[in-house]
Enzyme design. Sequence first.
Site, PDB file in Angstrom:
ATOM      1  CG  ASP A 180      43.583  30.583  37.296  1.00 62.29           C
ATOM      2  OD1 ASP A 180      42.642  30.360  38.242  1.00 62.29           O
ATOM      3  OD2 ASP A 180      43.937  31.856  36.761  1.00 62.29           O
ATOM      4  CG  ASP A 191      39.561  30.600  41.082  1.00 57.88           C
ATOM      5  OD1 ASP A 191      40.056  30.448  40.161  1.00 57.88           O
ATOM      6  OD2 ASP A 191      40.199  31.424  42.112  1.00 57.88           O
TER       7      ASP A 191
END
Length: 320
Positions: A86, A290
């Site tokens: 992440d 992201d």
Amino acid sequence: MAMKLIRRESVVRHNPDARVPVTPEDHIQHMTDISSARFKYLQNSIVKELGSSDFQVDVHQAIKTSLFFVNFSVGQPPVPQFTIMDTGSSLLWIQCHPCKHCSSNHMIHPVFNPALSSTFVECSCDDRFCRYAPNGHCSSNKCVYEQVYISGTGSKGVLAKERLTFTTPNGNTVVTQPIAFGCGHENGEQLESEFTGILGLGAKPTSLAVQLGSKFSYCIGDLANKNYGYNQLVLGEDADILGDPTPIEFETENGIYYMNLEGISVGDRQLNIEPVVFKRRGSRTGVILDTGTLYTWLADIAYRELYNEIKSILDPKLER
């Protein structure tokens, strides 16, 4: 240090109660729901601490957003972990004993027990990492953190340091220096059964990427093949820039990466979108990179231009 990235769809589910999309329509709706939750999480993380109920999206959907897992081990003796990669958060946290809401019956690997590791050390309240941990503060002479996602707790626990063991794609073993991480004692109630935590690669000092040298890269070779085995995450000095690079900006305050999107073309046609639409001009502006978001989200004015162009191409050929 290079590690294999494991695509979510290639993992065999061990939880018989897990909700699995069946039809293509179910799969699209599932991706839309979790991407929407993730987008709202990133918006909120830029301007304020999370924890309010502004967005009615549960933790289960907020966390179920990543396409790729990373394998490594923690402690001595090493305990295997299976974490989500992440870039939108900056803390590595794993589930630890004693643990609330750990789905140990369905997890691939056992929950980490710090009492059994000879290299586990809790961070003191005056440790510099305590200042940068999400909602980090001192409680009972321990540095505690709280990583919050949309409308509930993602992980709460103590900040600690441990050695991580990585197995590289060529079979070599690499052991790191002690790394600050979150030992999660109270985690989201509906965490997916396969994974044991989140591998945060954001730009804050607590990020694993920052602690291992402030350099990382990842290569995704084939998204169409769920069994493609050469997707890799590289941390440290071996991370290289290949191809045509584009600048990335970031702030250590929120740890989020921003990229410079100049425009959008469909075929040979450049869409009529002013570059200022994509520029970072303050909070909730700019384009974020992201790994935890499945869809690409665009500002409405850019989306409408793209939508209308695609519609004009497809309407003469396809029936809605």
